[in-house]
Write a protein that holds these residues in place. Structure first.
Motif, PDB file in Angstrom:
ATOM      1  N   TYR A 125       6.682   4.915  -2.191  1.00 26.13           N
ATOM      2  CA  TYR A 125       6.706   5.869  -3.296  1.00 26.13           C
ATOM      3  C   TYR A 125       5.942   7.153  -2.984  1.00 26.13           C
ATOM      4  CZ  TYR A 125       8.411   2.123  -6.420  1.00 26.13           C
ATOM      5  OH  TYR A 125       9.156   1.130  -7.012  1.00 26.13           O
ATOM      6  N   ASP A 126       4.819   7.044  -2.290  1.00 29.96           N
ATOM      7  CA  ASP A 126       3.938   8.188  -2.040  1.00 29.96           C
ATOM      8  C   ASP A 126       3.377   8.024  -0.630  1.00 29.96           C
ATOM      9  OD1 ASP A 126       2.458  10.483  -2.387  1.00 29.96           O
ATOM     10  OD2 ASP A 126       1.094   9.664  -3.895  1.00 29.96           O
ATOM     11  N   ILE A 127       3.497   9.078   0.202  1.00 27.67           N
ATOM     12  CA  ILE A 127       3.101   8.983   1.607  1.00 27.67           C
ATOM     13  C   ILE A 127       2.149  10.116   1.933  1.00 27.67           C
ATOM     14  CG2 ILE A 127       3.889   8.781   3.993  1.00 27.67           C
ATOM     15  CD1 ILE A 127       6.695   8.169   2.881  1.00 27.67           C
ATOM     16  N   GLY A 128       0.949   9.771   2.400  1.00 28.31           N
ATOM     17  CA  GLY A 128      -0.033  10.761   2.812  1.00 28.31           C
ATOM     18  C   GLY A 128      -0.056  10.914   4.323  1.00 28.31           C
ATOM     19  N   ASP A 129      -1.092  11.577   4.824  1.00 23.69           N
ATOM     20  CA  ASP A 129      -1.202  11.782   6.266  1.00 23.69           C
ATOM     21  C   ASP A 129      -1.442  10.474   7.014  1.00 23.69           C
ATOM     22  OD1 ASP A 129      -0.770  14.495   6.092  1.00 23.69           O
ATOM     23  OD2 ASP A 129      -2.903  14.994   5.947  1.00 23.69           O
ATOM     24  N   ASP A 130      -2.226   9.573   6.412  1.00 23.72           N
ATOM     25  CA  ASP A 130      -2.557   8.337   7.127  1.00 23.72           C
ATOM     26  C   ASP A 130      -2.474   7.109   6.218  1.00 23.72           C
ATOM     27  OD1 ASP A 130      -4.722   8.835   5.515  1.00 23.72           O
ATOM     28  OD2 ASP A 130      -6.214   8.846   7.128  1.00 23.72           O
ATOM     29  N   TRP A 131      -1.652   7.185   5.178  1.00 21.22           N
ATOM     30  CA  TRP A 131      -1.476   6.045   4.268  1.00 21.22           C
ATOM     31  C   TRP A 131      -0.097   6.104   3.624  1.00 21.22           C
ATOM     32  CZ3 TRP A 131      -0.374   7.859  -0.541  1.00 21.22           C
ATOM     33  CH2 TRP A 131      -0.869   9.110  -0.896  1.00 21.22           C
ATOM     34  N   ILE A 132       0.314   4.969   3.095  1.00 18.83           N
ATOM     35  CA  ILE A 132       1.587   4.873   2.394  1.00 18.83           C
ATOM     36  C   ILE A 132       1.425   3.921   1.213  1.00 18.83           C
ATOM     37  CG2 ILE A 132       2.426   3.045   3.934  1.00 18.83           C
ATOM     38  CD1 ILE A 132       5.241   4.295   3.624  1.00 18.83           C
ATOM     39  N   LEU A 133       1.948   4.335   0.063  1.00 21.81           N
ATOM     40  CA  LEU A 133       1.820   3.579  -1.183  1.00 21.81           C
ATOM     41  C   LEU A 133       3.209   3.182  -1.653  1.00 21.81           C
ATOM     42  CD1 LEU A 133      -0.070   2.753  -3.673  1.00 21.81           C
ATOM     43  CD2 LEU A 133       0.621   4.958  -4.659  1.00 21.81           C
ATOM     44  N   GLY A 134       3.362   1.918  -2.051  1.00 22.34           N
ATOM     45  CA  GLY A 134       4.675   1.510  -2.523  1.00 22.34           C
ATOM     46  C   GLY A 134       4.658   0.156  -3.197  1.00 22.34           C
ATOM     47  N   ARG A 135       5.832  -0.242  -3.627  1.00 25.49           N
ATOM     48  CA  ARG A 135       6.043  -1.539  -4.273  1.00 25.49           C
ATOM     49  C   ARG A 135       6.488  -2.550  -3.227  1.00 25.49           C
ATOM     50  NH1 ARG A 135      11.009  -3.712  -5.909  1.00 25.49           N
ATOM     51  NH2 ARG A 135      10.940  -5.247  -7.606  1.00 25.49           N
ATOM     52  N   GLU A 136       5.923  -3.754  -3.317  1.00 28.77           N
ATOM     53  CA  GLU A 136       6.283  -4.799  -2.358  1.00 28.77           C
ATOM     54  C   GLU A 136       6.425  -6.139  -3.085  1.00 28.77           C
ATOM     55  OE1 GLU A 136       5.000  -6.424   2.087  1.00 28.77           O
ATOM     56  OE2 GLU A 136       3.605  -5.160   0.948  1.00 28.77           O
ATOM     57  N   LEU A 137       7.461  -6.874  -2.762  1.00 27.33           N
ATOM     58  CA  LEU A 137       7.647  -8.226  -3.282  1.00 27.33           C
ATOM     59  C   LEU A 137       7.072  -9.226  -2.298  1.00 27.33           C
ATOM     60  CD1 LEU A 137      11.353  -8.119  -4.578  1.00 27.33           C
ATOM     61  CD2 LEU A 137       9.255  -7.735  -5.870  1.00 27.33           C
ATOM     62  N   ASP A 138       6.329 -10.203  -2.816  1.00 28.39           N
ATOM     63  CA  ASP A 138       5.827 -11.250  -1.929  1.00 28.39           C
ATOM     64  C   ASP A 138       6.856 -12.369  -1.821  1.00 28.39           C
ATOM     65  OD1 ASP A 138       5.561 -12.885  -4.187  1.00 28.39           O
ATOM     66  OD2 ASP A 138       3.403 -12.569  -4.368  1.00 28.39           O
ATOM     67  N   GLU A 139       6.466 -13.466  -1.157  1.00 31.48           N
ATOM     68  CA  GLU A 139       7.410 -14.560  -0.911  1.00 31.48           C
ATOM     69  C   GLU A 139       7.858 -15.257  -2.183  1.00 31.48           C
ATOM     70  OE1 GLU A 139       3.185 -15.948  -0.616  1.00 31.48           O
ATOM     71  OE2 GLU A 139       4.391 -14.304   0.248  1.00 31.48           O
ATOM     72  N   LEU A 140       7.143 -15.057  -3.292  1.00 33.50           N
ATOM     73  CA  LEU A 140       7.535 -15.627  -4.586  1.00 33.50           C
ATOM     74  C   LEU A 140       8.232 -14.595  -5.472  1.00 33.50           C
ATOM     75  CD1 LEU A 140       4.299 -17.697  -5.390  1.00 33.50           C
ATOM     76  CD2 LEU A 140       6.450 -18.527  -4.399  1.00 33.50           C
ATOM     77  N   ASP A 141       8.577 -13.451  -4.907  1.00 34.87           N
ATOM     78  CA  ASP A 141       9.203 -12.351  -5.641  1.00 34.87           C
ATOM     79  C   ASP A 141       8.267 -11.727  -6.673  1.00 34.87           C
ATOM     80  OD1 ASP A 141      11.526 -12.362  -4.222  1.00 34.87           O
ATOM     81  OD2 ASP A 141      12.696 -13.471  -5.710  1.00 34.87           O
ATOM     82  N   VAL A 142       6.967 -11.907  -6.507  1.00 39.59           N
ATOM     83  CA  VAL A 142       5.990 -11.275  -7.391  1.00 39.59           C
ATOM     84  C   VAL A 142       5.812  -9.822  -6.957  1.00 39.59           C
ATOM     85  CG1 VAL A 142       3.588 -11.280  -8.175  1.00 39.59           C
ATOM     86  CG2 VAL A 142       4.817 -13.445  -7.832  1.00 39.59           C
ATOM     87  N   GLU A 143       5.812  -8.911  -7.922  1.00 45.57           N
ATOM     88  CA  GLU A 143       5.668  -7.492  -7.630  1.00 45.57           C
ATOM     89  C   GLU A 143       4.210  -7.124  -7.367  1.00 45.57           C
ATOM     90  OE1 GLU A 143       7.954  -4.544  -9.941  1.00 45.57           O
ATOM     91  OE2 GLU A 143       8.702  -6.264 -11.077  1.00 45.57           O
ATOM     92  N   HIS A 144       4.023  -6.311  -6.340  1.00 47.08           N
ATOM     93  CA  HIS A 144       2.710  -5.737  -6.031  1.00 47.08           C
ATOM     94  C   HIS A 144       2.893  -4.241  -5.782  1.00 47.08           C
ATOM     95  CE1 HIS A 144       0.676  -9.676  -4.997  1.00 47.08           C
ATOM     96  NE2 HIS A 144       1.948 -10.015  -4.892  1.00 47.08           N
ATOM     97  N   VAL A 145       1.862  -3.483  -6.049  1.00 46.21           N
ATOM     98  CA  VAL A 145       1.776  -2.116  -5.561  1.00 46.21           C
ATOM     99  C   VAL A 145       0.655  -2.109  -4.526  1.00 46.21           C
ATOM    100  CG1 VAL A 145       1.137   0.261  -6.119  1.00 46.21           C
ATOM    101  CG2 VAL A 145       2.714  -1.000  -7.601  1.00 46.21           C
ATOM    102  N   ARG A 146       1.020  -1.732  -3.303  1.00 47.70           N
ATOM    103  CA  ARG A 146       0.073  -1.836  -2.189  1.00 47.70           C
ATOM    104  C   ARG A 146      -0.046  -0.504  -1.452  1.00 47.70           C
ATOM    105  NH1 ARG A 146       2.301  -7.816  -0.265  1.00 47.70           N
ATOM    106  NH2 ARG A 146       0.852  -9.038  -1.558  1.00 47.70           N
ATOM    107  N   LEU A 147      -1.254  -0.258  -0.979  1.00 40.18           N
ATOM    108  CA  LEU A 147      -1.556   0.923  -0.172  1.00 40.18           C
ATOM    109  C   LEU A 147      -1.943   0.449   1.221  1.00 40.18           C
ATOM    110  CD1 LEU A 147      -2.232   4.129  -0.359  1.00 40.18           C
ATOM    111  CD2 LEU A 147      -4.599   3.332  -0.364  1.00 40.18           C
TER     112      LEU A 147
END
Length: 391
Positions: free
Chosen positions: A361-383
């Motif tokens: 969703y949002d990308i900086g110079d040395d990081w990236i932020l987005g939505r990720e599904l885990d193995e149980l299809d649980v939603e996370h927002v991770r940087l």
């Protein structure tokens, strides 16, 4: 004709101009041995989302997220029309919005935009307006309202005008059976809302297939479906420019503020034919989270509308905060997703692998932020941190 060297690891790019003065940047085919590869940190620096626990940590229907200058993260949740603010460490700070039509409420959130001084604009497609939240996350003001216009706000240009697009579907009485790809008109709206002030361009919308059922000469249903390997169009704002990817060719086009084409970036990515092996790979990953008892029926229904002969040359596109263009390899054909990064001049500078269930969703110079599904299809927002190799 001019020749120029791309950034290190990107090979040599060719730059020329056509008879209309449009700059054409031709990148060479990707080379896994010569290309620079950026890598993602193995563990996230921020992880919001859980299957159970505090309500503020449970995510459902994340539609967008942005990182503020002070490190806070703002998450838009379509499921309950909320906008939540989290500290750099992941602690919940404040929740704004909720479903409704009043000031500070939302109907259908379609995106977030960072504004000045850590304020955030919330794009609401349900009531066609843009609401600004103050740096503390509380309602500030409505800056754009177009309730009568059949448009959806996409972004904001440096000159303060808003970019919006029309509906991509024709009126129901004009729909015909078979393949459909209607044009979408992109327009500029004034900073405070009101009538369209300029038409910026007209580009193909998403490819669909129309199925019409009739009984006794009367239409009983109209189904508009998306077929495997269907093309779509992505448009993002870059300053006062529009960056347009229609997937019709292995290239991205940049239009200036007046809607004139000024640059074509040709990616060098090869064309892939749609083969039985690619169809199997695509269907396997498309259905791997579908209950087993429904997979065969879904596979048959998808194959019944398959008409593509070639794989679209790329998937999604995005811009990072430095103006680099990120172009995704067409998704669903591998266990991960691969992206190619081009600098603001159109030269390929790096390749990168992201987890298959991660949506940036949002990308900086040395990081990236987005939505990720885990193995149980649980939603996370991770940087995650980005490691730029060979620099």
């Amino acid at each position: 004709m001019l020749a120029a060297c791309g950034a290190e690891g990107g090979g040599t790019r060719e730059i020329r101009r056509d008879s209309a003065g449009v700059q054409i940047v031709q990148n060479p085919p990707p080379d896994s041995g010569a290309d620079r590869w950026w890598t993602l940190a193995s563990e996230p620096q921020l992880d919001v989302g859980t299957v159970e626990g505090a309500e503020s940590q449970v995510l459902f229907g994340v539609i967008d997220a942005v990182r503020l200058e002070d490190g806070r993260v703002v998450i838009a949740i379509a499921g309950n029309a909320q906008v939540r603010y989290y500290a750099p460490g992941g602690a919940h700070l404040v929740t704004s919005g909720g479903r409704g039509g009043g000031p500070g409420e939302f109907q259908r959130i379609t995106g977030l935009l960072r504004m000045s001084a850590d304020s955030v604009a919330v794009l609401d497609g349900g009531v066609r307006r843009v609401t600004v939240l103050a740096p503390d996350g509380r309602f500030s003001r409505v800056v754009l309202a177009a309730p009568g216009a059949p448009v959806t706000v996409l972004g904001r240009r440096d000159d303060g005008t808003w970019v919006a697009h029309s509906n991509s579907l024709p009126r129901s009485n004009a729909v015909q059976q078979g393949p459909l790809r209607s044009n979408v008109v992109y327009v500029a709206l004034p900073p405070g809302g009101g009538e369209v002030i300029d038409t910026l361009g007209q580009f193909p919308g998403p490819e669909r297939v129309v199925r019409i059922a009739e009984s006794g000469g009367t239409i009983t249903s109209i189904n508009i479906l998306t077929a495997p390997f269907a093309k779509t169009t992505t448009v993002v704002t870059a300053g006062n420019d529009l960056v347009v990817g229609t997937q019709d060719a292995a290239e991205v086009r940049i239009y200036n503020g007046e809607g004139d084409l000024r640059r074509i970036v040709r990616t060098g990515l090869p064309t892939q034919r749609v083969t039985p092996e690619l169809i199997d790979a695509y269907m396997k990953r498309r259905l791997d989270r579908v209950p087993a008892e429904r997979q065969q029926a879904m596979r048959e229904s998808q194959l019944a509308i398959l008409t593509a002969e070639v794989v679209p040359p790329y998937g999604a596109l995005a811009l990072d905060r430095s103006g680099n263009l990120w172009l995704q390899d067409f998704p669903g054909l591998a266990d991960d997703q691969r992206w190619t990064i081009f600098d603001a001049g159109g030269a390929r500078v790096a390749r990168m692998v992201l987890p298959r269930q991660f949506t940036p969703y949002d990308i900086g110079d040395d990081w990236i932020l987005g939505r990720e599904l885990d193995e149980l299809d649980v939603e996370h927002v991770r940087l995650y941190a980005i490691h730029r190799s060979n620099e």
